[in-house]
Scaffold this active site. Structure first.
Site, PDB file in Angstrom:
ATOM      1  N   HIS A  86     -41.451 -17.555  29.368  1.00  9.89           N
ATOM      2  CA  HIS A  86     -40.261 -17.825  28.567  1.00  9.89           C
ATOM      3  C   HIS A  86     -39.046 -18.049  29.453  1.00  9.89           C
ATOM      4  O   HIS A  86     -38.750 -17.257  30.341  1.00  9.89           O
ATOM      5  CB  HIS A  86     -39.974 -16.652  27.631  1.00  9.89           C
ATOM      6  CG  HIS A  86     -38.733 -16.853  26.821  1.00  9.89           C
ATOM      7  ND1 HIS A  86     -38.709 -17.665  25.706  1.00  9.89           N
ATOM      8  CD2 HIS A  86     -37.467 -16.383  26.971  1.00  9.89           C
ATOM      9  CE1 HIS A  86     -37.487 -17.671  25.211  1.00  9.89           C
ATOM     10  NE2 HIS A  86     -36.701 -16.904  25.950  1.00  9.89           N
ATOM     11  N   ASP A 165     -34.604 -11.609  13.612  1.00 16.89           N
ATOM     12  CA  ASP A 165     -33.953 -12.190  14.788  1.00 16.89           C
ATOM     13  C   ASP A 165     -33.142 -13.418  14.419  1.00 16.89           C
ATOM     14  O   ASP A 165     -31.999 -13.570  14.850  1.00 16.89           O
ATOM     15  CB  ASP A 165     -35.003 -12.549  15.848  1.00 16.89           C
ATOM     16  CG  ASP A 165     -34.368 -13.221  17.057  1.00 16.89           C
ATOM     17  OD1 ASP A 165     -33.479 -12.601  17.661  1.00 16.89           O
ATOM     18  OD2 ASP A 165     -34.748 -14.355  17.378  1.00 16.89           O
ATOM     19  N   ARG A 172     -24.597 -13.424  14.925  1.00 17.43           N
ATOM     20  CA  ARG A 172     -23.940 -13.269  16.234  1.00 17.43           C
ATOM     21  C   ARG A 172     -23.199 -14.553  16.591  1.00 17.43           C
ATOM     22  O   ARG A 172     -22.069 -14.507  17.087  1.00 17.43           O
ATOM     23  CB  ARG A 172     -24.971 -12.937  17.313  1.00 17.43           C
ATOM     24  CG  ARG A 172     -25.419 -11.470  17.254  1.00 17.43           C
ATOM     25  CD  ARG A 172     -26.664 -11.255  18.110  1.00 17.43           C
ATOM     26  NE  ARG A 172     -26.431 -11.624  19.492  1.00 17.43           N
ATOM     27  CZ  ARG A 172     -27.369 -12.065  20.323  1.00 17.43           C
ATOM     28  NH1 ARG A 172     -28.622 -12.196  19.906  1.00 17.43           N
ATOM     29  NH2 ARG A 172     -27.067 -12.379  21.561  1.00 17.43           N
ATOM     30  N   SER A 187     -33.080  -9.987  21.425  1.00 16.52           N
ATOM     31  CA  SER A 187     -33.431 -11.258  20.785  1.00 16.52           C
ATOM     32  C   SER A 187     -34.509 -11.996  21.572  1.00 16.52           C
ATOM     33  O   SER A 187     -35.456 -12.539  21.000  1.00 16.52           O
ATOM     34  CB  SER A 187     -32.173 -12.127  20.652  1.00 16.52           C
ATOM     35  OG  SER A 187     -32.500 -13.373  20.082  1.00 16.52           O
ATOM     36  N   LYS A 191     -39.276 -11.661  20.227  1.00 20.27           N
ATOM     37  CA  LYS A 191     -40.193 -12.787  20.000  1.00 20.27           C
ATOM     38  C   LYS A 191     -41.422 -12.685  20.904  1.00 20.27           C
ATOM     39  O   LYS A 191     -42.510 -13.115  20.533  1.00 20.27           O
ATOM     40  CB  LYS A 191     -39.449 -14.108  20.237  1.00 20.27           C
ATOM     41  CG  LYS A 191     -38.320 -14.333  19.239  1.00 20.27           C
ATOM     42  CD  LYS A 191     -37.702 -15.715  19.336  1.00 20.27           C
ATOM     43  CE  LYS A 191     -36.626 -15.824  20.375  1.00 20.27           C
ATOM     44  NZ  LYS A 191     -35.314 -15.312  19.970  1.00 20.27           N
TER      45      LYS A 191
END
Lengths: 438, 438
Positions: A86, A165, A172, A187, A191
């Protein structure tokens, strides 16, 4: 204060700097997800969290409440060890397009759930969908089967995965509470934690094109993510990598696919290839116990011998895309009507690049979106070749703008040139990787 | 950052502890009032203001934006000097019912725009509306004319006056951001600043039945309000007064009117009368240059000679109410079906009272509302006679509960007794006024 109490008491406690109990965090996030807690109270909670901070245990419980807000997915127990790579987002960050088939070629399982681009950062789904026919809405069973058969798949994150999320992120974004390390870490990681794999590999970007503008801030985020992984007893490694300039050359969608294909054909070197090789090599080293240098060599070979390209072709085909893209990407992919060169107006050494400005210029051409859900134009974008330390000559080409109109192309070219800081003396290139953690 | 910019930048600045410019505060509040700024962003702003605080200049500009959000009213230029007496809310705080006609009897103009009760605090409008026929929805011209003719009027605050305040207050209530001195001061004062009078007189309550639990906190709020008045160049005096116990005996609506009539008939002494006399005397002293002791004497006489009562009768009549209420309030006003005595269960000296608990017990009987807009029951409530320092004997009556059912009455009586702290030795009564400021 737990479920059943007034959720304002939880917000008041955080407002006053109290560390919340796991039960309080869970009650609040569950109430917010169910809709029992009004958005305005969640907004106030987020601001209190931003200003007062969150302890590790609070952030851990926050991810737990977020993960439990939706379904989860188990991608372990495949024939191959599964890695979830990621990146925190950047400009010309085409790593996933290359990493997924490269990891597969190395014998790993890469099932990547991706998102779409927003603002100056591109999205892997948007890029892949520029390939005619390519679909990203894979069912969990399809995803499983494809990874087991081919070794890689890139699909859209289901809306059933961590719905809290998406809700919290939108709030946010609306409330000036995005730039909080614990909230970002929660956040990012919820995931990853909602999808069980054998290794989480984080590529935390630092620099002008990244969310974290400095290696120090990016390291802090990486450490927060690693702490969450430890709390969940999940294997995780993190790299703080350079985003002080676009990583590759292409900033768009089809343009990124073109660049990825050239990399996968072994025809192109540079920082995007080097980083992808390092990330894939480190995943292999960690999951299979291979020596890291040997692992990186294998990754290099998989790019040069066509085995990674073949995995890419199989993945495109499996997901309904036109596999001819690996032979002649420029012909298969959509092409902008106006392609103008970008020409340096004065000589100098490239000392700095405002990568975010280049990302925004590409988005302004239509390659990105400023609001979630906006359509994007797959054909347009920017190719920008110089890297920090390179010498530019006046009148020499430094890239191309792919646009719908001449006017847009001129504006894009001007934005690219304005993003450059040129100096007279030599400038050393920035490191590719600032730190390896975990 | 001013109008036209992203309002999130203003919130981010306050979040990071920056002092906002007048233009920023104004742009934000205007945007919030117009609805351009979403509620969730205003909620985050309020939390940031709560935690980071507001400088005097910021609070001043906040009141300016709030006042300018609606219409204003000018009550100067009447025959008599106009005073706007305001209490920050407490339990058995019937000052306004007596103050308005008393001020009128002293030759002042008292045009009082009031609100309704919420939570444990009662509202003057609710109390007056227990008089059959009494209307509080006076047009500005009616209000003007009545004050000019009679010297006093008590009316509902128009929704056109500082609409931003109602909006912000509702958001603060929803987001755990109520207890902020600058935000409270702005909310109190914007309503006073939107109505031009010759003197603002603040009665800032301190103690168990008040919003501010200590004289120190109440003094801080009073100082913040005085600073705002100075910023607006408005004459203002403030008193920090005791609310460590119910001020009068009655905690309800019709019950408060009964008590007020007894005071206005000169039949009843005690702390409610003493404070009202002090407040009216100080207003007279300040507005007419009368010596304060002489002014207080005049106020005492106006209660004893029936002149204040006559002003009350005229006001009730002018506003459509049954004027017979001044002769036989118990007969005219609604009466609860169940009236039970409250009996002390053990002997001791009353050392402390949880006045908020008594207010809440009355509200639970139906005299108050827990949500804006809820209906109230005018007949029910509590009468509680002992004051701190009084000796209670086991089995002796200490008040009455006025309720719809015996069960409710029993619960009310139990709550009153539970609110008492009894000790063996003597206890000095608390001061009536902690400080006079301004």
């Amino acid at each position: 204060v737990v479920t059943g109490g007034d959720p304002r008491a939880i917000v008041a406690a955080k407002r006053d700097g109290t560390t919340l109990s796991p039960a309080e965090i869970r009650a609040f996030i569950e109430g917010s997800t169910r809709g029992d807690v009004p958005d305005v109270l969640t907004a106030a909670f987020l601001m209190a969290c931003f200003i007062r901070g969150l302890q590790d245990a609070e952030t851990l419980e926050l991810t737990r409440a977020m993960v439990e807000s939706g379904q989860t997915l188990d991608l372990t127990g495949l024939r191959a060890a599964a890695v979830d790579k990621h990146s925190t987002g950047g400009v010309s960050d085409g790593v996933t397009l290359v990493f997924a088939p490269l990891g597969a070629a190395l014998g790993l399982a890469v099932a990547k759930l991706s998102g779409r681009g927003l603002g100056h950062t591109g999205g892997t789904l948007d890029k892949l969908e520029s390939i005619p026919g390519f679909r990203t809405d894979l069912e969990p069973s399809e995803l499983h089967a494809q990874v087991e058969r081919i070794g890689c798949a890139v699909a859209a994150q289901s809306s059933n995965l961590v719905p809290a999320d998406g809700r919290l992120y939108a709030l946010r974004d609306a409330t000036a509470t995005v730039e909080s390390i614990p909230l970002i870490a929660a956040s990012v990681m919820c995931k990853k934690l909602a999808v069980r794999t054998d290794l989480i590999e984080l590529d935390v970007k630092a620099g002008s094109g990244a969310f974290m503008k400095t290696p120090v801030a990016a390291t802090e985020l990486a450490e927060a993510c690693l702490a969450l992984a430890r709390g969940w007893e999940r294997a995780c490694i993190a790299h703080v990598t350079d985003m002080s300039q676009p990583l590759g050359d292409a900033v768009g969608n089809a343009l990124d696919v073109v660049e990825a294909v050239h990399l996968l054909r072994g025809e192109k070197g540079g920082r995007l290839r080097d980083l992808t090789v390092r990330l894939a090599g480190d995943a292999l080293a960690r999951l299979e116990g291979v020596d890291p240098d040997e692992a990186a060599d294998r990754a290099d070979r998989a790019l040069d011998d066509g085995s990674a390209l073949e995995r890419f072709r199989l993945m495109v085909e499996a997901q309904g895309g036109e596999p001819q893209v690996v032979e002649d990407p420029e012909r298969i992919l959509p092409r902008a009507p106006v392609i103008e060169p970008i020409v340096a107006v004065r000589a100098g050494t490239l000392a700095a690049v405002d990568a975010e400005a280049i990302g925004s210029a590409s988005a302004a051409l239509g390659a990105g979106r400023f609001r979630k859900g906006d359509p994007i134009d797959p054909a347009v974008g920017i190719v920008c070749t110089p890297k920090i330390g390179d010498r530019l000559e006046a009148g020499a080409p430094v890239g191309t703008v792919h646009a719908r109109t001449r006017q847009a192309a001129r504006e894009g070219a001007a934005a690219v040139l304005a993003s450059f800081t040129l100096v007279d003396g030599p400038v050393p290139p920035p490191p590719l990787i600032h730190a390896d953690l975990g």
